[in-house]
Design a protein around this motif. Structure first.
Motif, PDB file in Angstrom:
ATOM      1  N   ILE A  40       0.866  -1.179   0.000  1.00  0.00           N
ATOM      2  CA  ILE A  40       0.000   0.000   0.000  1.00  0.00           C
ATOM      3  C   ILE A  40       0.902   1.228   0.000  1.00  0.00           C
ATOM      4  O   ILE A  40       1.655   1.454   0.956  1.00  0.00           O
ATOM      5  CB  ILE A  40      -0.926   0.030   1.232  1.00  0.00           C
ATOM      6  CG1 ILE A  40      -1.737  -1.265   1.325  1.00  0.00           C
ATOM      7  CG2 ILE A  40      -1.834   1.247   1.184  1.00  0.00           C
ATOM      8  CD1 ILE A  40      -2.664  -1.511   0.160  1.00  0.00           C
ATOM      9  N   VAL A  41       0.843   2.007  -1.069  1.00  0.00           N
ATOM     10  CA  VAL A  41       1.674   3.204  -1.183  1.00  0.00           C
ATOM     11  C   VAL A  41       0.797   4.418  -0.901  1.00  0.00           C
ATOM     12  O   VAL A  41       0.025   4.866  -1.754  1.00  0.00           O
ATOM     13  CB  VAL A  41       2.322   3.313  -2.576  1.00  0.00           C
ATOM     14  CG1 VAL A  41       3.226   4.544  -2.643  1.00  0.00           C
ATOM     15  CG2 VAL A  41       3.120   2.055  -2.888  1.00  0.00           C
ATOM     16  N   SER A  42       0.897   4.930   0.306  1.00  0.00           N
ATOM     17  CA  SER A  42       0.115   6.085   0.731  1.00  0.00           C
ATOM     18  C   SER A  42       0.546   6.456   2.142  1.00  0.00           C
ATOM     19  O   SER A  42       1.170   5.645   2.837  1.00  0.00           O
ATOM     20  CB  SER A  42      -1.391   5.770   0.709  1.00  0.00           C
ATOM     21  OG  SER A  42      -2.142   6.885   1.154  1.00  0.00           O
ATOM     22  N   GLY A  43       0.210   7.665   2.541  1.00  0.00           N
ATOM     23  CA  GLY A  43       0.450   8.067   3.920  1.00  0.00           C
ATOM     24  C   GLY A  43      -0.841   8.264   4.681  1.00  0.00           C
ATOM     25  O   GLY A  43      -0.839   8.729   5.823  1.00  0.00           O
ATOM     26  N   TYR A 100       1.063 -10.684   3.937  1.00  0.00           N
ATOM     27  CA  TYR A 100       2.162  -9.833   4.408  1.00  0.00           C
ATOM     28  C   TYR A 100       1.942  -8.436   3.844  1.00  0.00           C
ATOM     29  O   TYR A 100       1.764  -8.261   2.630  1.00  0.00           O
ATOM     30  CB  TYR A 100       3.506 -10.385   3.940  1.00  0.00           C
ATOM     31  CG  TYR A 100       4.703  -9.682   4.538  1.00  0.00           C
ATOM     32  CD1 TYR A 100       5.222 -10.082   5.761  1.00  0.00           C
ATOM     33  CD2 TYR A 100       5.307  -8.622   3.875  1.00  0.00           C
ATOM     34  CE1 TYR A 100       6.325  -9.445   6.314  1.00  0.00           C
ATOM     35  CE2 TYR A 100       6.407  -7.975   4.423  1.00  0.00           C
ATOM     36  CZ  TYR A 100       6.908  -8.389   5.638  1.00  0.00           C
ATOM     37  OH  TYR A 100       7.994  -7.752   6.182  1.00  0.00           O
ATOM     38  N   THR A 101       1.953  -7.422   4.699  1.00  0.00           N
ATOM     39  CA  THR A 101       1.647  -6.059   4.265  1.00  0.00           C
ATOM     40  C   THR A 101       2.884  -5.178   4.359  1.00  0.00           C
ATOM     41  O   THR A 101       3.541  -5.105   5.400  1.00  0.00           O
ATOM     42  CB  THR A 101       0.521  -5.450   5.115  1.00  0.00           C
ATOM     43  OG1 THR A 101       0.893  -5.498   6.497  1.00  0.00           O
ATOM     44  CG2 THR A 101      -0.775  -6.213   4.907  1.00  0.00           C
ATOM     45  N   LEU A 102       3.179  -4.514   3.266  1.00  0.00           N
ATOM     46  CA  LEU A 102       4.288  -3.562   3.195  1.00  0.00           C
ATOM     47  C   LEU A 102       3.715  -2.188   2.894  1.00  0.00           C
ATOM     48  O   LEU A 102       3.052  -1.990   1.873  1.00  0.00           O
ATOM     49  CB  LEU A 102       5.273  -3.974   2.095  1.00  0.00           C
ATOM     50  CG  LEU A 102       6.353  -2.953   1.713  1.00  0.00           C
ATOM     51  CD1 LEU A 102       7.265  -2.656   2.895  1.00  0.00           C
ATOM     52  CD2 LEU A 102       7.165  -3.449   0.518  1.00  0.00           C
ATOM     53  N   GLY A 103       3.945  -1.252   3.783  1.00  0.00           N
ATOM     54  CA  GLY A 103       3.498   0.119   3.567  1.00  0.00           C
ATOM     55  C   GLY A 103       4.649   0.986   3.093  1.00  0.00           C
ATOM     56  O   GLY A 103       5.783   0.822   3.544  1.00  0.00           O
ATOM     57  N   ILE A 104       4.364   1.889   2.182  1.00  0.00           N
ATOM     58  CA  ILE A 104       5.359   2.845   1.694  1.00  0.00           C
ATOM     59  C   ILE A 104       4.685   4.211   1.646  1.00  0.00           C
ATOM     60  O   ILE A 104       3.639   4.368   1.005  1.00  0.00           O
ATOM     61  CB  ILE A 104       5.883   2.465   0.297  1.00  0.00           C
ATOM     62  CG1 ILE A 104       6.538   1.085   0.324  1.00  0.00           C
ATOM     63  CG2 ILE A 104       6.870   3.507  -0.214  1.00  0.00           C
ATOM     64  CD1 ILE A 104       7.023   0.604  -1.040  1.00  0.00           C
TER      65      ILE A 104
END
Length: 695
Positions: free
Chosen positions: A113-116, A133-137
């Protein structure tokens, strides 16, 4: 590239789906004056595994200039129409698509998920319930802590895009951030100690740290690999090697006799052969510098060559000069020469690089615009281009400098920047090592000599006592810049204390002190920066080894920013603060390396600069907040204010900015056009700014 050969996550090797809230990311990049490109982000994700779903959500009528690069990366553009200003509807659609993917495609185990936006927190929690598995950017400054904590792993977008400042610069993460990470390291080791798993594999240790705090990532501290970050914390831990794998244990760990472990010898970051810090007394390992490495005696020739090689690479990496391979660098330089030779003054830098980017894409070559810009800056730093008496900017028509009469001369001029950077840092010249780094061939020492000869002919370096150095009083090429005369006057007339050491080391120490002072005492910070400027100015003029023009410009820009704050915020002397604001903007040009080093100050400085117009006229009731209002919004408010005096003052201040830094002002105009407002006054203000730039 961010990554770690010693580190994997639970999703390694599984298929990846990425969902990008483009409006959230693109608007942040525009406001922070970062050139957002999708290519580095996709390259990073592809390094972690096959990316099978790539969806980007946004209103493409507003972000049309991004569409081509997005399509070149084979992403699905999902149109999200803006129903009304200020409302981002991408979060609902992204959440629905992500959950549908999790339910219908069990083979996809990693969701990015690419967001703030904190609104994605519940989505991440639900995905984890589905064992994904979750990767945030997301951007460091605007990402909500709830989103960071919800993810299995979180990486700041600046690190992925290569926008994080060099760890060795003064703008490194705060002491609190460092101590938090060190505490996390100790806690994770304690967990493995309780399980009887010491020493623990470095990759497994990082997994534990991520489980305890998903926001941890060595890239956020300027390191490309986890082991490099571990080495800087050698006062807390011991490192061992077994079967080519790295193991970690607490500092006081006693290795059992039946374990075949040997101390980690380090990777050139300050570890001795026995794996312990060179600093002694539990201190962090000291960085190897030219002074310590070359003055130590006796010095083995092979060791000296290795030390020089590491120092050369460190300098080039900091200037982003070696991120491109030799063949790509030469191909692009030749293409730039041919294009400018055939069509001088017909295109701006931005237009030319865009054309080259499209051409390479058609040829099947992966060369992002960021890569092309880095190569372009090699020539820019060595004044290989001419902007027809205008302030250098990517938006100004450009041609080759008059003295560039051949392709070979242009390539040589651009590549001479490598050698100049070494001399500017005060290091000795080893032609074989430089040839190996730059040309992949040690026998090209003659070419390195030709670069030295070119620099000497142009008066940029001197050769005395069998050593290359910078010239004397001509060493400050920007000394006569009109916008900097006030700062120059301050530097030349400041009285240094008699007890103050006249060294570059003291200048750097003063600058660090000034950074700590600026949030509490503008006057003290300005004084410290001014002392640093004077010491560095004198060192550069004297041609002292290691006296860097870059550091001088850094100190001057920092002094200008703090002095402007002192005059406007403390003394309420808004009119006299303006020249310092403009000096700052003049120093921080987008094609200059200082741009990336000072980027964090550009937005607030611009906001303060314009907000001071309200304060100068006593219009406090209508004063927009410099903290919550973007420069674009402030510009629109001022240009359309009911008070004609404010309109005139803003116009005059903006004309001054157009002269000092046209590229920055053009970025503001782009921000205004990207605004979600449907009001026609936004387009009118953007047109007004662009007319100023054309005048």
């Amino acid at each position: 590239m961010i990554g770690n050969s010693l580190t994997t996550n639970s999703a390694a090797g599984n298929q990846i789906a990425v969902f990008i809230d483009f409006e959230n990311v693109a608007l942040w990049a525009e406001q922070e004056f970062i050139d957002f490109e999708l290519t580095p982000l996709m390259e990073y994700l592809q390094s972690r595994g096959p990316v099978v779903i790539k969806r980007v959500y946004g209103d493409w009528s507003r972000f049309s200039h991004y569409r081509e690069e997005l399509m070149n990366n084979s992403v699905d553009l999902v149109q999200i129409y803006s129903v009304r200003a200020g409302k981002n509807r991408a979060d609902i659609r992204m959440a629905l698509d992500a959950m549908e993917t999790a339910i219908t495609r069990p083979q996809i185990q990693t969701f990015v998920i690419v967001s703030g936006d904190s609104d994605f927190g519940p989505l991440v929690v639900k995905l984890r319930e589905y064992s994904r598995y979750t990767l945030g950017i997301g951007p460091r400054d605007v990402t909500h802590p709830l989103l960071v904590k919800a993810c299995d792993e979180f990486i700041y977008l600046e690190a992925v895009l290569g926008e994080m400042h060099d760890l060795h610069e003064m703008s490194q993460p705060t002491a609190t951030d460092n101590e938090t990470a060190r505490t996390l390291l100790a806690k994770a080791l304690n967990v493995h100690a309780q399980r009887g798993e010491l020493p623990v594999l470095a990759a497994k240790l990082k997994q534990t740290m991520l489980l305890m705090d998903s926001a941890f990532n060595e890239a956020n501290f300027g390191y490309s690999q986890f082991k490099n970050w571990l080495e800087t914390n050698i006062d807390l831990i011991s490192l061992f090697l077994k079967d080519m794998q790295l193991y970690v244990a607490p500092k006081d760990y006693a290795v059992p006799g039946d374990l075949d472990l040997r101390p980690w010898e380090g990777s050139g970051t300050g570890l001795t052969s026995n794996g312990h810090s060179q600093g002694g007394n539990g201190s962090k390992p000291a960085a190897i510098t030219a002074a310590t490495a070359l003055q130590s005696a006796p010095v083995d020739p092979a060791t000296q060559k290795l030390t020089l090689r590491l120092q050369y690479k460190q300098i080039f990496n900091r200037l982003k000069m070696t991120s491109v391979d030799f063949s790509t660098r030469r191909d692009v330089l030749r293409d730039i020469y041919r294009e400018l030779s055939e069509r001088p003054n017909q295109r701006t830098t931005d237009d030319l690089l865009e054309e080259l980017c499209l051409r390479y894409e058609a040829q099947g070559l992966i060369r992002s615009k960021t890569t092309l810009r880095q190569i372009w800056q090699m020539g820019f730093r060595q004044r290989a281009f001419d902007y027809n008496d205008q302030v250098a900017s990517v938006h100004v028509p450009v041609r080759l400098a008059d003295e560039i009469d051949s392709e070979a001369a242009f390539v040589q001029r651009a590549e001479s920047g490598f050698v100049y950077a070494v001399i500017n840092a005060g290091l000795d010249i080893d032609k074989e090592e430089l040839a190996m780094i730059l040309l992949n061939a040690r026998d090209q020492g003659d070419y390195i000599q030709s670069l030295l000869d070119d620099l000497e002919e142009r008066g940029l370096i001197t050769y005395e006592d069998k050593r290359y150095g910078l010239p004397g009083h001509s060493a400050i090429p920007f000394a006569d810049e009109p916008a900097l005369q006030l700062i120059r006057y301050d530097i030349e007339h400041v009285q240094l204390p008699d007890t103050l050491p006249r060294t570059q080391e003291k200048a750097r120490s003063l600058a660090k002190t000034a950074m700590l002072q600026r949030s509490q005492d503008f006057a003290a910070s300005a004084r410290s920066y001014l002392f640093a400027c004077r010491l560095q100015w004198d060192a550069v003029e004297a041609g002292d080894p290691g006296a860097s023009l870059e550091d001088l410009r850094w100190y001057m820009a920092s002094y200008a920013s703090v002095k402007a704050g002192e005059l406007s915020q403390i003394h309420r002397d808004y009119a006299n603060s303006r020249p310092y604001y403009l000096a700052f903007f003049n120093l921080v040009q987008e094609d200059d390396p200082l741009w990336s080093r000072m980027r964090g100050l550009i937005n607030p400085m611009l906001s303060y600069y314009w907000v001071n117009a309200w304060r100068e006229l006593g219009l406090t009731a209508a004063n927009p907040s410099h903290n919550t209002t973007s420069p674009a919004e402030i510009a629109v408010n001022a240009a359309n204010h009911q008070n004609p005096e404010l309109q005139r003052l803003w116009f005059a201040m903006t004309q001054g900015l157009a002269e000092a830094n046209p590229g920055l002002l053009r970025r503001v105009a782009n921000q205004i056009r990207l605004s979600r407002s449907d009001s026609p006054i936004y387009a009118q203000v953007a047109d007004t700014i662009e007319q100023m730039l054309m005048a």
